[in-house]
Design an enzyme around this catalytic site. Structure first.
Site, PDB file in Angstrom:
ATOM      1  CD1 TRP A 135      -6.845  -4.080  -2.679  1.00  0.00           C
ATOM      2  CD2 TRP A 135      -4.983  -4.862  -3.611  1.00  0.00           C
ATOM      3  NE1 TRP A 135      -5.822  -3.290  -2.263  1.00  0.00           N
ATOM      4  CE2 TRP A 135      -4.664  -3.730  -2.830  1.00  0.00           C
ATOM      5  CE3 TRP A 135      -3.980  -5.513  -4.296  1.00  0.00           C
ATOM      6  CZ2 TRP A 135      -3.375  -3.242  -2.711  1.00  0.00           C
ATOM      7  CZ3 TRP A 135      -2.693  -5.030  -4.169  1.00  0.00           C
ATOM      8  CH2 TRP A 135      -2.402  -3.921  -3.395  1.00  0.00           C
ATOM      9  CB  CYS A 153      -8.571 -11.268  -5.732  1.00  0.00           C
ATOM     10  SG  CYS A 153      -7.880 -10.013  -6.767  1.00  0.00           S
ATOM     11  CE  LYS A 210      -5.749  -7.983   9.411  1.00  0.00           C
ATOM     12  NZ  LYS A 210      -4.880  -7.212  10.332  1.00  0.00           N
ATOM     13  CD  GLU A 228       4.204  -3.548  14.233  1.00  0.00           C
ATOM     14  OE1 GLU A 228       4.896  -3.825  13.233  1.00  0.00           O
ATOM     15  OE2 GLU A 228       2.960  -3.524  14.200  1.00  0.00           O
ATOM     16  CE  LYS A 255       0.166  -1.741  13.135  1.00  0.00           C
ATOM     17  NZ  LYS A 255       1.120  -2.583  12.597  1.00  0.00           N
ATOM     18  NE  ARG A 297      -9.002 -13.103   0.041  1.00  0.00           N
ATOM     19  CZ  ARG A 297      -8.285 -14.228   0.157  1.00  0.00           C
ATOM     20  NH1 ARG A 297      -8.429 -14.962   1.243  1.00  0.00           N
ATOM     21  NH2 ARG A 297      -7.448 -14.622  -0.765  1.00  0.00           N
ATOM     22  CG  HIS A 311      27.283   4.416  13.281  1.00  0.00           C
ATOM     23  ND1 HIS A 311      28.651   4.427  13.343  1.00  0.00           N
ATOM     24  CD2 HIS A 311      26.872   3.775  14.416  1.00  0.00           C
ATOM     25  CE1 HIS A 311      29.072   3.806  14.444  1.00  0.00           C
ATOM     26  NE2 HIS A 311      28.008   3.388  15.099  1.00  0.00           N
ATOM     27  CD  GLU A 366      -0.007  -0.816   8.932  1.00  0.00           C
ATOM     28  OE1 GLU A 366      -0.385  -1.435   7.944  1.00  0.00           O
ATOM     29  OE2 GLU A 366       0.397  -1.368   9.957  1.00  0.00           O
ATOM     30  CG  ASN A 398      -6.568 -14.403  -5.439  1.00  0.00           C
ATOM     31  OD1 ASN A 398      -5.903 -13.399  -5.679  1.00  0.00           O
ATOM     32  ND2 ASN A 398      -6.540 -15.024  -4.273  1.00  0.00           N
ATOM     33  N   GLY A 399      -4.819 -13.819  -8.454  1.00  0.00           N
ATOM     34  CA  GLY A 399      -3.400 -14.064  -8.766  1.00  0.00           C
ATOM     35  C   GLY A 399      -2.940 -13.126  -9.871  1.00  0.00           C
TER      36      GLY A 399
HETATM   37  C1  AGP Z   1       0.618  -4.789   9.466  1.00  0.00           C
HETATM   38  O1  AGP Z   1      -0.038  -3.774  10.188  1.00  0.00           O
HETATM   39  C2  AGP Z   1       0.306  -4.757   7.985  1.00  0.00           C
HETATM   40  N1  AGP Z   1      -1.063  -4.878   7.767  1.00  0.00           N
HETATM   41  C3  AGP Z   1       1.153  -5.732   7.205  1.00  0.00           C
HETATM   42  O2  AGP Z   1       2.498  -5.369   7.409  1.00  0.00           O
HETATM   43  C4  AGP Z   1       0.990  -7.226   7.566  1.00  0.00           C
HETATM   44  O3  AGP Z   1       1.572  -7.475   8.824  1.00  0.00           O
HETATM   45  C5  AGP Z   1       1.733  -8.057   6.519  1.00  0.00           C
HETATM   46  O4  AGP Z   1       1.133  -7.811   5.275  1.00  0.00           O
HETATM   47  C6  AGP Z   1       1.693  -9.552   6.809  1.00  0.00           C
HETATM   48  O5  AGP Z   1       0.365 -10.013   6.816  1.00  0.00           O
HETATM   49  P1  AGP Z   1       0.075 -11.481   7.426  1.00  0.00           P
HETATM   50  O6  AGP Z   1       0.473 -11.433   8.870  1.00  0.00           O
HETATM   51  O7  AGP Z   1      -1.376 -11.705   7.215  1.00  0.00           O
HETATM   52  O8  AGP Z   1       0.940 -12.438   6.659  1.00  0.00           O
END
Ligand code: AGP
Length: 619
Positions: free
Chosen positions: A78, A2, A614, A488, A492, A30, A511, A495, A104-105
């Site tokens: 959101w 939000c 984001k 990582e 990627k 966001r 294991h 997501e 927001n919250g």
């Molecule tokens: C990463 O590609 C994702 N978008 C997500 O894991 C992100 O890294 C995580 O939400 C942390 O966000 P921030 O770095 O803004 O705290």
């Protein structure tokens, strides 16, 4: 997540809603699924809401234009409670038409408030915010004054909130309250803003003040009054905020997606994060430090807290910081940290890593750490963000604005900043001599060119990815500093291509996980440098042989000139020679390109993947 924008000015014959709309556009990063704006004109509320993107809201406003007004509030939502819909979109207007509110919250005791304050009255959508709006209007009947009613309301709530509200009978003020979810006030001449993030108004004023935890604020066009949790007015000092990135950076620059653009911006993201750090005396400086640096010599533990990709950068950094500083470094997901009763005290340095600086899990973990007496240091990409303001020390990543939900350039900048932090601490604690630090900094400074060299193979990696469209599962293996890169790489692909992917520690394979290897299974393996003293290169080569002998299709990420790779590997992407501690910054790049290209080949929304935002500003 939000976004909130409020605006108030002296002149009643202006389009306040336009300033709010512009602010909401800057908050689009966001992530959201509905939006709305409300204003009060001649004791009558006007509200327009739309599901989907801001363009839908703009079309509705064009059909039913707002009147001229001196104040407006807006919101991008959101969905957390209740689906994306007009009814659930903000601003909420109370059923008696008295109050307009955005939030927001998450209100954790909303159902109790519905029963005890509202007597279980029938609601339209039943979201926590609708309940709060009705409760505020209910309390306002008795209190008569919106700020007094807001004070009463927040004292019966549990959860997190940033509220911005207006009283239909008094458009001369906007009332705000904050508990956990950030709010910042932009101070202008005969106008004022309030927003979730400085970026919403920084084009108009850079002079801002944060509403701190449990404070309330009453904003008119001439004056801002701030009250503490006892509703006592307090003095405040504003500060200048600068947004470093150039707003038109937010264009794709001719690339297929923001993510591709940002992958290609990685050389400058790393370069900008390194340069300008060393003062003339050859000492690395932090961007902000609110205590004496000698404190760093007394710490006996570093705890890194972060989420997602940011956490992976912490896992990478641990290798370097422990090696250089000989101090234990633990890395924790922020959302796990404060619930496991961690050992945190005044000798713990808590390092919070975040691109947005608005991740609620991370903000709450930092708050917990501070309550335990720890000093906190932010590694953050967004200047003026809540994390920037909240921590005792700050080391910025200068990656520039990162638009794509999938973090890439910020990730490399985070690792770079962690290396700088490691060298900074090693210098203060006497673990490394200045000449050793200079040598390592020189190695760091070679990375942008090495990244650029890997990017020259972008098309080759892209073509390979396009051939993998039918993959239903992809595994990633790494050992030592390659293990967090495997994590990582898997994130990627998950997501943005929505393909099941998993990162493993290569040594863990035997294991259990090796049981899922079957003929044709695509497996990326990060091969460390041959001459590494950690001695893991040979073990990774045997891991490759183990899975290749069971029919896996192996894609190796290896060092230029590595002649030891087993025959029969499906594909190898090479990286320029670099010391093992710095190899992680290079190894992730082919995996980023692979994920981005495969998602493109599948015609998916690379920059705004489904279900994701984001910045995750709720816990
Ligand atoms: C990463 O590609 C994702 N978008 C997500 O894991 C992100 O890294 C995580 O939400 C942390 O966000 P921030 O770095 O803004 O705290």
């Amino acid at each position: 997540m939000c976004g909130i924008v409020g605006y108030i000015q002296t002149n009643k014959s202006l389009n306040s809603w336009k300033l709010v709309f512009e602010g909401l556009e800057y908050l689009e990063y966001r992530g959201y699924d509905s939006a709305g704006i409300a204003q009060i004109v001649n004791n009558r509320v006007e509200v327009t809401k739309a599901v989907g993107k801001l363009a839908n809201l703009k079309r509705k406003i064009a059909k039913t234009p707002f009147s001229l007004s001196n104040a407006a509030i807006g919101h991008t939502r959101w969905a957390t409670h209740g689906k994306p819909s007009i009814v659930n979109a903000h601003p909420h207007i109370s059923s008696n038409g008295q109050v307009a509110l955005v939030h927001n919250g998450i209100i954790e005791n909303a159902s109790r408030i519905h029963k005890t304050v509202l007597g279980g009255k029938k609601l339209q959508g039943g979201t926590d915010t609708e309940i709060v709006t009705e409760a505020l209007a209910h309390i306002l009947i008795k209190e008569k004054d919106l700020s007094k009613a807001m004070f009463k309301l927040v004292n019966i709530l549990e959860g997190s909130w940033a509220f911005v509200a207006m009283d239909i009978n008094d458009s001369s003020k906007i009332v705000c309250a904050r508990h956990n979810s950030p709010l910042v006030i932009g101070l202008g001449e005969n106008y004022n803003f309030v927003a979730s993030d400085v970026i919403a108004f920084v084009n108009h004023t850079k002079n801002a003040v944060e509403i701190k935890q449990d404070q309330l604020a009453v904003i008119t066009c001439e004056k801002v009054s701030v009250f503490d949790k006892h509703n006592q007015e307090i003095n405040f000092t504003s500060q200048k905020y600068e947004i470093l990135w150039d707003i038109n950076q937010a264009q794709k620059g001719g690339y297929s997606s923001f993510m591709e653009k940002e992958i290609r911006e990685q050389p400058s993201a790393v370069r900008n994060t390194i340069y300008g750090r060393r003062t003339n005396e050859g000492i690395i400086e932090l961007d902000k430090l609110s205590f004496d640096k000698s404190y760093f010599a007394q710490i006996n533990k570093i705890t890194v807290i972060a989420c997602g990709t940011a956490a992976h950068s912490g896992y990478v950094a641990r290798f370097a910081i422990e090696h250089w500083c000989r101090i234990p470094v633990e890395v924790e997901y922020a959302h796990e940290f404060r619930y496991r009763d961690p050992i945190v005290d005044s000798k713990t340095l808590v390092v919070a890593i975040s691109q947005s600086g608005e991740t609620m899990d991370t903000l709450m973990a930092v708050r917990y750490a501070k309550e335990q007496g720890a000093k906190t240091l932010a590694i953050v990409n967004t200047l003026g963000s809540a994390l920037d303001r909240q921590c005792d020390a700050v080391l910025y990543t200068y990656a520039g604005r990162e638009i794509a939900v999938a973090s890439t350039k910020a990730f490399l900048a985070q690792i770079t900043a962690c290396y700088l932090l490691g060298l900074y601490l090693a210098e203060i604690r006497g673990n490394l001599f200045i000449d050793e630090i200079t040598t390592k900094l020189q190695e760091l400074k070679t990375l942008p060119d090495k990244i650029a060299k890997i990017l020259t193979h972008y098309e080759e990696i892209c073509q390979f990815a396009k051939l993998q469209k039918r993959q239903k599962s992809v595994l990633f293996l790494g050992r030592h500093i390659g293990y967090p890169i495997a994590l990582e790489g898997a994130l990627k692909l998950k997501e943005i291509a929505y393909i099941h992917s998993e990162g493993f520690a290569a040594g863990e394979l035997k294991h259990g996980p090796i049981a899922i290897i079957e003929p044709g299974q695509l497996v990326f393996v990060i091969v460390p440098p041959q001459n590494d003293r950690a001695g893991v290169h040979a073990k990774v080569i045997s891991n490759i042989e183990e899975i290749a002998s069971r029919g896996a299709r192996v894609v190796a990420i290896a060092e230029q000139g590595d002649q030891t790779l087993p025959k029969g590997i499906t594909k190898t992407f090479f990286r320029p020679k670099t010391p093992i501690l710095f190899s992680a910054i290079l190894d992730i790049i082919p995996l980023q390109i692979f994920a981005c290209s495969l998602a493109g080949a599948l015609n998916l929304d690379i920059d705004m993947p489904r279900n994701l935002a984001k910045s995750v500003t709720v816990e």
